[in-house]
Scaffold this motif. Structure first.
Motif, PDB file in Angstrom:
ATOM      1  N   ILE A 115       3.282 -69.316 -24.038  1.00 54.96           N
ATOM      2  CA  ILE A 115       3.207 -70.226 -23.252  1.00 54.96           C
ATOM      3  C   ILE A 115       3.150 -71.516 -24.039  1.00 54.96           C
ATOM      4  O   ILE A 115       3.926 -72.424 -23.346  1.00 54.96           O
ATOM      5  N   GLY A 116       2.722 -71.654 -25.175  1.00 55.13           N
ATOM      6  CA  GLY A 116       3.022 -72.803 -25.997  1.00 55.13           C
ATOM      7  C   GLY A 116       4.366 -73.111 -26.224  1.00 55.13           C
ATOM      8  O   GLY A 116       4.918 -74.451 -26.025  1.00 55.13           O
ATOM      9  N   PHE A 117       5.236 -72.248 -26.620  1.00 54.38           N
ATOM     10  CA  PHE A 117       6.655 -72.437 -26.681  1.00 54.38           C
ATOM     11  C   PHE A 117       7.301 -73.023 -25.537  1.00 54.38           C
ATOM     12  O   PHE A 117       8.517 -73.651 -25.591  1.00 54.38           O
ATOM     13  N   LEU A 118       6.923 -72.355 -24.539  1.00 48.71           N
ATOM     14  CA  LEU A 118       7.543 -72.848 -23.100  1.00 48.71           C
ATOM     15  C   LEU A 118       7.214 -74.152 -22.414  1.00 48.71           C
ATOM     16  O   LEU A 118       7.834 -74.598 -21.947  1.00 48.71           O
ATOM     17  N   VAL A 119       5.727 -74.401 -22.366  1.00 46.17           N
ATOM     18  CA  VAL A 119       5.363 -75.714 -21.813  1.00 46.17           C
ATOM     19  C   VAL A 119       5.960 -77.102 -22.281  1.00 46.17           C
ATOM     20  O   VAL A 119       5.683 -77.940 -21.835  1.00 46.17           O
ATOM     21  N   GLY A 120       6.515 -77.063 -23.438  1.00 50.58           N
ATOM     22  CA  GLY A 120       7.057 -78.075 -24.052  1.00 50.58           C
ATOM     23  C   GLY A 120       8.218 -78.507 -23.319  1.00 50.58           C
ATOM     24  O   GLY A 120       8.622 -79.828 -23.294  1.00 50.58           O
ATOM     25  N   TRP A 121       8.973 -77.758 -22.364  1.00 51.47           N
ATOM     26  CA  TRP A 121      10.114 -78.125 -21.702  1.00 51.47           C
ATOM     27  C   TRP A 121      10.300 -79.117 -20.539  1.00 51.47           C
ATOM     28  O   TRP A 121      11.080 -79.748 -20.640  1.00 51.47           O
ATOM     29  N   PRO A 122       8.984 -78.892 -19.859  1.00 51.30           N
ATOM     30  CA  PRO A 122       8.844 -80.122 -18.943  1.00 51.30           C
ATOM     31  C   PRO A 122       8.801 -81.358 -19.683  1.00 51.30           C
ATOM     32  O   PRO A 122       9.435 -82.483 -18.760  1.00 51.30           O
ATOM     33  N   PHE A 289      -3.524 -75.855 -32.094  1.00 56.15           N
ATOM     34  CA  PHE A 289      -2.341 -74.777 -32.207  1.00 56.15           C
ATOM     35  C   PHE A 289      -1.618 -75.093 -30.850  1.00 56.15           C
ATOM     36  O   PHE A 289      -0.174 -75.114 -30.797  1.00 56.15           O
ATOM     37  N   GLY A 290      -2.209 -75.028 -29.794  1.00 52.19           N
ATOM     38  CA  GLY A 290      -1.339 -75.513 -28.357  1.00 52.19           C
ATOM     39  C   GLY A 290      -0.770 -76.648 -28.533  1.00 52.19           C
ATOM     40  O   GLY A 290       0.500 -76.857 -28.135  1.00 52.19           O
ATOM     41  N   MET A 291      -1.179 -77.648 -29.098  1.00 49.48           N
ATOM     42  CA  MET A 291      -0.661 -79.080 -29.199  1.00 49.48           C
ATOM     43  C   MET A 291       0.777 -79.101 -30.191  1.00 49.48           C
ATOM     44  O   MET A 291       1.776 -79.589 -29.738  1.00 49.48           O
ATOM     45  N   ALA A 292       0.270 -78.301 -31.139  1.00 51.71           N
ATOM     46  CA  ALA A 292       1.827 -77.883 -31.949  1.00 51.71           C
ATOM     47  C   ALA A 292       3.032 -77.348 -31.246  1.00 51.71           C
ATOM     48  O   ALA A 292       4.031 -77.683 -31.431  1.00 51.71           O
ATOM     49  N   LEU A 293       2.538 -76.206 -30.622  1.00 51.76           N
ATOM     50  CA  LEU A 293       3.641 -75.554 -29.908  1.00 51.76           C
ATOM     51  C   LEU A 293       4.343 -76.467 -28.670  1.00 51.76           C
ATOM     52  O   LEU A 293       5.436 -76.236 -28.329  1.00 51.76           O
ATOM     53  N   MET A 294       3.281 -76.919 -27.994  1.00 52.72           N
ATOM     54  CA  MET A 294       3.681 -77.881 -26.718  1.00 52.72           C
ATOM     55  C   MET A 294       4.475 -79.159 -27.130  1.00 52.72           C
ATOM     56  O   MET A 294       5.657 -79.466 -26.726  1.00 52.72           O
ATOM     57  N   PHE A 295       4.078 -79.778 -28.130  1.00 53.03           N
ATOM     58  CA  PHE A 295       4.741 -81.221 -28.532  1.00 53.03           C
ATOM     59  C   PHE A 295       5.717 -81.066 -29.644  1.00 53.03           C
ATOM     60  O   PHE A 295       6.618 -81.703 -29.539  1.00 53.03           O
ATOM     61  N   PHE A 463       6.575 -76.325 -36.280  1.00 55.69           N
ATOM     62  CA  PHE A 463       6.149 -77.096 -35.022  1.00 55.69           C
ATOM     63  C   PHE A 463       5.078 -78.153 -35.028  1.00 55.69           C
ATOM     64  O   PHE A 463       5.217 -79.299 -34.402  1.00 55.69           O
ATOM     65  N   ALA A 464       3.892 -77.884 -35.907  1.00 51.33           N
ATOM     66  CA  ALA A 464       3.136 -78.689 -36.104  1.00 51.33           C
ATOM     67  C   ALA A 464       3.439 -79.835 -36.761  1.00 51.33           C
ATOM     68  O   ALA A 464       3.358 -81.066 -36.405  1.00 51.33           O
ATOM     69  N   VAL A 465       4.520 -79.607 -37.565  1.00 52.27           N
ATOM     70  CA  VAL A 465       5.026 -80.892 -38.529  1.00 52.27           C
ATOM     71  C   VAL A 465       5.907 -81.734 -37.400  1.00 52.27           C
ATOM     72  O   VAL A 465       6.123 -83.088 -37.347  1.00 52.27           O
ATOM     73  N   ALA A 529      -2.071 -79.654 -36.257  1.00 48.84           N
ATOM     74  CA  ALA A 529      -1.772 -80.671 -35.234  1.00 48.84           C
ATOM     75  C   ALA A 529      -2.666 -81.512 -34.471  1.00 48.84           C
ATOM     76  O   ALA A 529      -2.521 -83.019 -34.377  1.00 48.84           O
ATOM     77  N   LEU A 530      -3.650 -81.123 -34.070  1.00 47.56           N
ATOM     78  CA  LEU A 530      -4.688 -82.074 -33.394  1.00 47.56           C
ATOM     79  C   LEU A 530      -4.939 -83.271 -34.297  1.00 47.56           C
ATOM     80  O   LEU A 530      -5.188 -84.326 -33.813  1.00 47.56           O
ATOM     81  N   PHE A 531      -5.101 -83.121 -35.641  1.00 49.30           N
ATOM     82  CA  PHE A 531      -5.505 -84.310 -36.473  1.00 49.30           C
ATOM     83  C   PHE A 531      -4.302 -84.948 -37.002  1.00 49.30           C
ATOM     84  O   PHE A 531      -4.433 -86.233 -36.756  1.00 49.30           O
ATOM     85  N   SER A 532      -3.121 -84.473 -37.161  1.00 53.08           N
ATOM     86  CA  SER A 532      -2.022 -85.034 -37.949  1.00 53.08           C
ATOM     87  C   SER A 532      -1.076 -85.781 -36.742  1.00 53.08           C
ATOM     88  O   SER A 532      -0.670 -86.619 -36.998  1.00 53.08           O
ATOM     89  N   MET A 533      -1.184 -84.983 -35.488  1.00 47.70           N
ATOM     90  CA  MET A 533      -0.353 -85.547 -34.354  1.00 47.70           C
ATOM     91  C   MET A 533      -1.212 -87.135 -34.169  1.00 47.70           C
ATOM     92  O   MET A 533      -0.529 -87.999 -33.867  1.00 47.70           O
TER      93      MET A 533
END
Length: 578
Positions: A115-122, A289-295, A463-465, A529-533
């Motif tokens: 789900i995380g890998f996919l939802v970045g596409w929109p 984790f979700g933020m890293a995969l999505m963004f 992805f997080a980076v 990602a939550l902190f570094s983003m």
């Protein structure tokens, strides 16, 4: 002509490597042969694929005459072709091997990757695809730095690109090493070296044209393979997902009972694979984790680079549409294959220790779950096919990654910063090829060092980076008038340094990879990602807002012209840059 001869020599050398590997596996080392029998069907298919792709590389080498040909295939790829190539680039070893292994280990929680890998596409579809194509030329730094001072923004972009590429390359090399080890019965390090050598040949000679066609062919083969696997797994259970999941719960309960759990604890352990909590333990980790995969998807340099291979913004949008269709379909099937690994592989005494519920061969072999499902449902011939396709998957992704890393050094640093935009094509291509060789060596060394890591997890760190370093300055530079060079560079570096630093002191690297004692990690969460983003976005915003220099005022004025070009494409005809 000399390029073709060199390529032919490289092909012969690689063929020799393959022959030595097969000989070694067949009889050179008795202990190794006993541990892993050589699969000749897989090796033949593997050889056919390598031969076919080397021929494509030879064909592409003849067409690669300029930097535009090398980096973007001359901008002549159609939207449908590019959509397949993006899917081929994105459906990596982490997706095919890593997610299926994560589902086998954690059940439902493995879905967070899909789900995380996919939802970045929109995000890419609606906010970025048109603008990327209209503003960019070769790399995502062309887009970020459209109205900014070039040296600092290029230095930041190259740093971010190289670190993301390095993390991503580790995962692909680990997957490739485990696969060749399984196939040839080779030592792991030898397998990684062979993959590194092949990767360098593809990129050195064929550039983006060869990489694109290898990715398209691989995407078609992989989609066909997982479709058959998904169909055959479901056929075992009368096409009832409920029956498949029930069997998975039963197998996991039995494994827990074998480990000495009481009947109640064993039943609970079995049911745990149908709910969250087995992999990500707390809400902050889940959000991070979700933020890293999505963004992170919207900050991956090798994915963003693909938008410059199409002729216009309409084809860029079409690319994303097709890519999303193929990737979404693929991830649904990967979840089925992951449960197929629980029910078919973990119950097979030839493949697994059925008492402990682990695949035979050590920690790293858990990544081979999908390949062993192929053997369970299709026998040796299909096993050979899927092994060759998995290898093709890795090669295609590694080639794309290496190309984006090489372009960061040659185009962003050498041509734009060192030569101030006055580098000739031949010199730029030479720098690109030297960088490719260096990246190949780095990939091999890191691939050997991280042998036992789950490869889907290693990619999540990349992805997080990407989400922390590349995404904040990229999105703000194209949507916010107030963004300045100072803000983009300082904010970008804040995201980059914090994401890499927190990753190193997290349990996943500090304890699992560096071998420090459990509980000694300075950062308690698996993904930063939550902190570094947030650090990246706040840095871009704060240092842009407080920038009152004359240069910043000009950059804010230039936003109107940038917006016209990014929205309409005026001035971005064909594959030309700005």
């Amino acid at each position: 002509m000399s390029g073709s001869k060199t390529l032919a020599s490289a092909a012969l050398a690689l063929a020799g490597l393959g022959a030595m590997a097969a000989a070694h596996a067949a009889g050179g080392d008795v202990g190794q042969a006993a541990k892993q029998s050589t699969n000749w069907t897989a090796i033949v298919m593997f050889g056919l694929f390598v031969a076919g792709t080397l021929w494509i590389t030879k064909w592409a080498a003849a067409k690669t005459r300029s930097a535009a040909d090398f980096y973007t295939a001359g901008g002549g790829i159609t939207g449908f072709q590019n959509g397949l190539a993006i899917a081929g680039d994105y459906m990596s070893a982490a997706s095919f091997l890593g997610i299926s292994a994560a589902v086998m280990a954690s059940g439902y929680d493995g879905l967070i990757y899909s789900i995380g890998f996919l939802v970045g596409w929109p995000i890419i579809t609606f906010l970025m695809a048109d603008r990327l194509r209209n503003l960019g030329k070769f790399t995502f730094a062309d887009v970020v730095g459209y109205r900014f001072e070039q040296p600092p923004i290029r230095m930041f972009a190259a740093s971010g690109t190289l670190i993301v590429v390095a993390f991503y390359l580790i995962a692909q090399m680990v997957g490739a090493g485990q696969l060749i080890k399984l196939l040839f019965g080779l030592e792991y390090w030898m397998a990684v070296v062979i993959v590194g050598a092949l990767m360098m040949v593809y990129v050195l000679f064929g550039g983006m044209t060869a990489t694109t066609w290898v990715q398209i062919i691989k995407a078609c083969l992989l989609l066909a393979g997982v479709t058959f696997m998904g169909f055959m797994v479901m056929a075992q259970y009368g096409f009832s997902p409920e029956a498949l999941f029930a069997k998975g719960v039963e197998v996991r309960s039995q494994i827990a009972a074998n480990a000495g759990k009481t009947p109640e604890e064993a039943a609970k352990a079995g049911l745990s694979i149908m709910g969250p909590g087995g992999f990500i333990k707390d809400p902050i980790s889940a959000i991070s984790f979700g933020m890293a995969l999505m963004f992170g998807t919207a900050g991956l340099p090798h994915i963003l680079m693909r938008f410059f291979t199409v002729p216009n913004a309409k084809e860029a949008r079409k690319s994303v549409g097709w890519a999303t269709v193929w990737i979404g379909y693929f991830y649904i099937l990967i979840f089925i294959i992951g449960f197929g690994a629980i029910t078919l592989v973990l119950t097979n005494p030839e493949m697994s220790d059925t008492v402990k519920g682990v695949i035979k061969g050590g920690a790293g072999t858990a990544n081979m779950a999908a390949v062993l499902v192929a053997k369970s449902v299709g026998g040796d011939i299909f096993y050979g096919f899927i092994s060759a396709v998995a290898f093709a998957t890795i090669l295609a992704v590694v080639a794309g990654l290496t190309l984006s890393g090489a372009s960061a050094v040659s185009h962003d640093l050498y041509a734009t910063v060192i030569k101030k935009g006055k580098a000739d094509n031949a010199a730029e291509l030479k720098v690109s090829r030297v960088t490719t060789l260096a990246l190949g060596v780095v990939a091999v060394v890191l691939g050997i060092a991280f042998e036992k890591q789950n490869i889907a997890f290693m990619v999540s760190l990349a992805f997080a980076v990407a989400a922390s370093a590349n995404f904040p300055p990229l999105i703000l530079s194209i949507l916010w008038k107030g963004c300045t060079t100072r803000g983009a560079v300082i904010g970008g570096f804040m995201g980059l340094i914090s994401s890499v630093g927190l990753t190193i002191v997290s349990p996943s690297v500090w304890e699992a990879t560096l071998g420090n004692p459990a509980g000694s990690a300075l950062f308690p969460y698996s993904s930063p990602a939550l902190f570094s983003m947030i650090a990246g976005f706040v840095g871009v915003w704060l240092f842009s807002l407080t920038d009152s220099s004359a240069r910043a005022a000009k950059e804010r004025e230039a936003f109107a012209a940038q917006q016209v070009r990014s929205e309409t494409g005026l001035g971005a005809a064909g594959a030309s840059g700005h």
